[in-house]
Scaffold this motif. Structure first.
Motif, mmCIF file in Angstrom:
data_model
loop_
_atom_site.group_PDB
_atom_site.id
_atom_site.type_symbol
_atom_site.label_atom_id
_atom_site.label_comp_id
_atom_site.label_asym_id
_atom_site.label_seq_id
_atom_site.Cartn_x
_atom_site.Cartn_y
_atom_site.Cartn_z
ATOM 1 N N THR A 10 -8.831 -6.267 -3.665
ATOM 2 C CA THR A 10 -8.537 -4.971 -3.367
ATOM 3 C C THR A 10 -7.842 -4.597 -4.679
ATOM 4 O O THR A 10 -7.625 -5.115 -5.573
ATOM 5 N N ASP A 12 -4.906 -3.638 -5.409
ATOM 6 C CA ASP A 12 -3.683 -4.101 -5.955
ATOM 7 C C ASP A 12 -3.704 -5.407 -6.205
ATOM 8 O O ASP A 12 -3.046 -5.907 -7.312
ATOM 9 N N LEU A 15 -4.234 -5.404 -10.140
ATOM 10 C CA LEU A 15 -3.268 -4.768 -11.133
ATOM 11 C C LEU A 15 -3.024 -6.090 -12.264
ATOM 12 O O LEU A 15 -3.052 -5.800 -13.416
ATOM 13 N N ARG A 64 -12.522 -0.022 -7.683
ATOM 14 C CA ARG A 64 -11.268 -0.211 -7.487
ATOM 15 C C ARG A 64 -10.478 -0.464 -8.637
ATOM 16 O O ARG A 64 -9.286 -0.234 -8.590
ATOM 17 N N SER A 68 -6.613 0.813 -10.106
ATOM 18 C CA SER A 68 -5.774 -0.200 -10.634
ATOM 19 C C SER A 68 -5.101 0.505 -11.910
ATOM 20 O O SER A 68 -3.860 0.289 -12.136
ATOM 21 N N TYR A 71 -2.884 3.473 -11.100
ATOM 22 C CA TYR A 71 -1.651 3.132 -10.583
ATOM 23 C C TYR A 71 -0.664 2.670 -11.847
ATOM 24 O O TYR A 71 0.340 2.824 -11.963
ATOM 25 N N TYR A 75 2.713 3.860 -13.468
ATOM 26 C CA TYR A 75 3.927 2.884 -13.425
ATOM 27 C C TYR A 75 4.527 2.992 -14.690
ATOM 28 O O TYR A 75 5.527 2.381 -14.866
ATOM 29 N N PRO A 100 2.839 -6.477 -7.705
ATOM 30 C CA PRO A 100 1.845 -5.451 -7.308
ATOM 31 C C PRO A 100 2.457 -4.594 -6.100
ATOM 32 O O PRO A 100 2.379 -3.363 -6.289
ATOM 33 N N ARG A 101 3.183 -5.211 -5.327
ATOM 34 C CA ARG A 101 3.983 -4.401 -4.215
ATOM 35 C C ARG A 101 4.793 -3.499 -4.737
ATOM 36 O O ARG A 101 4.937 -2.436 -4.244
ATOM 37 N N VAL A 104 2.708 -0.374 -6.266
ATOM 38 C CA VAL A 104 2.251 0.470 -5.106
ATOM 39 C C VAL A 104 3.312 1.230 -4.701
ATOM 40 O O VAL A 104 3.068 2.502 -4.408
ATOM 41 N N GLN A 123 -3.221 -1.173 1.000
ATOM 42 C CA GLN A 123 -3.619 -2.317 -0.016
ATOM 43 C C GLN A 123 -5.107 -2.955 0.471
ATOM 44 O O GLN A 123 -5.416 -3.858 -0.150
ATOM 45 N N THR A 127 -10.762 2.413 -2.528
ATOM 46 C CA THR A 127 -10.147 3.318 -3.436
ATOM 47 C C THR A 127 -10.842 4.053 -4.245
ATOM 48 O O THR A 127 -11.919 3.816 -4.812
#
Length: 286
Positions: A10, A12, A15, A64, A68, A71, A75, A100-101, A104, A123, A127
């Motif tokens: 996935t 996430d 990442l 995907r 990543s 995000y 961040y 990763p959480r 996100v 997650q 994507t």
């Protein structure tokens, strides 16, 4: 015994490997370099890498990884230049401390604050880097797949001419071993070499055996080949293309093709939105 293929990671889950890949690359890298490092870090098998995302020119893993990167950029850990090079914003980032959480959660809260929230994936869903990017990619890829073979060969001819090749000719003769055309690549106006090219307009993956067949058709005619496809290349095909002791073959997959068409403005128009700001302070100085 039935051994099912492992699931595609996935976005996430990609990442931390993305950050690790960039650290391995010295802090910066192209999308292709990041992709290669990530699949090495995760030791992803070919059956995963060859999964295509829907009706696009991207593999599911590439698709995907794009999210990543997005995000991580939002961040604050990544930035990218106009030339498509991605880099870490700091040399002191410790991927072991990256949750990763938390990434996100932070990005989705940021999107809500910016009133730019869309139906972002959870997650475990597919994507895309952003909706606009996905839309034009898919539209262009569908158009390329709908072209008849002769039109696709002419497009390749135009692409090479716009990229600096001269004397580009489409041969496309049956019984010519799969050679679709020939051109002369010029380097800085001094060096030049003949290149034979082959076009493969389909959505599947080009295999190592197809690379070998193309190289066989090149035998005795040139030392350089170029294969252009709307699909992808298997890992073995990529290795075969650059095998030691064999004439090298450069590869352009579907993702590189649509990006190059965009860069050259061939069938793709970039609409810039003008932003006008009034400088009130300027008028006080009159």
């Amino acid at each position: 015994m039935n051994h099912s293929a492992p699931p595609v990671p996935t976005f996430d889950a990609l990442l931390v490997p993305t950050v690790q890949a960039l650290q391995t690359l010295g802090g910066s890298g192209t999308i292709e370099e990041i992709y290669e490092q990530v699949i090495q870090l995760l030791n992803l098998p070919d059956q995963i890498l060859e999964i295509i995302h829907g009706n696009t020119s991207q593999s599911e893993v590439e698709y995907r990884l794009a999210w990543s990167r997005t995000y991580l950029k939002k961040y604050g850990l990544l930035e990218n230049s106009a030339r498509g090079v991605w880099s870490l914003t700091s040399t002191t980032i410790n991927p072991d401390n990256l949750d990763p959480r938390e990434v996100v959660r932070f990005v989705r809260e940021l999107d809500k604050k910016n009133k730019a929230s869309i139906d972002l994936p959870n997650q475990s869903t597919e994507t895309t880097e952003n909706l606009d990017e996905s839309t034009w990619h898919q539209q262009l890829h569908e158009i390329l797949l709908s072209l008849d073979p002769a039109a696709f060969e002419r497009l390749a001819q135009r692409l090479l001419r716009e990229s600096g090749f001269i004397q580009v000719q489409v041969t496309g003769k049956s019984g010519d071993g799969g050679i679709d055309g020939v051109g002369i690549a010029r380097i800085n106006g001094f060096l030049s070499f003949h290149v034979l090219f082959q076009c493969k307009r389909y959505q599947g993956s080009v295999t190592a055996s197809q690379i070998r067949d193309f190289r066989g058709a090149m035998q005795g005619r040139t030392d350089k080949g170029l294969m252009i496809t709307t699909g992808t290349f298997t890992r073995d095909a990529i290795k075969e293309a650059t095998r030691d002791g064999a004439p090298p073959i450069d590869l352009i997959d579907g993702e590189q093709l649509v990006q190059r068409l965009k860069e050259l403005g061939l069938g793709v128009k970039i609409n810039l939105i003008e932003s006008v700001d009034v400088d009130a302070e300027w008028f006080t100085k009159i």
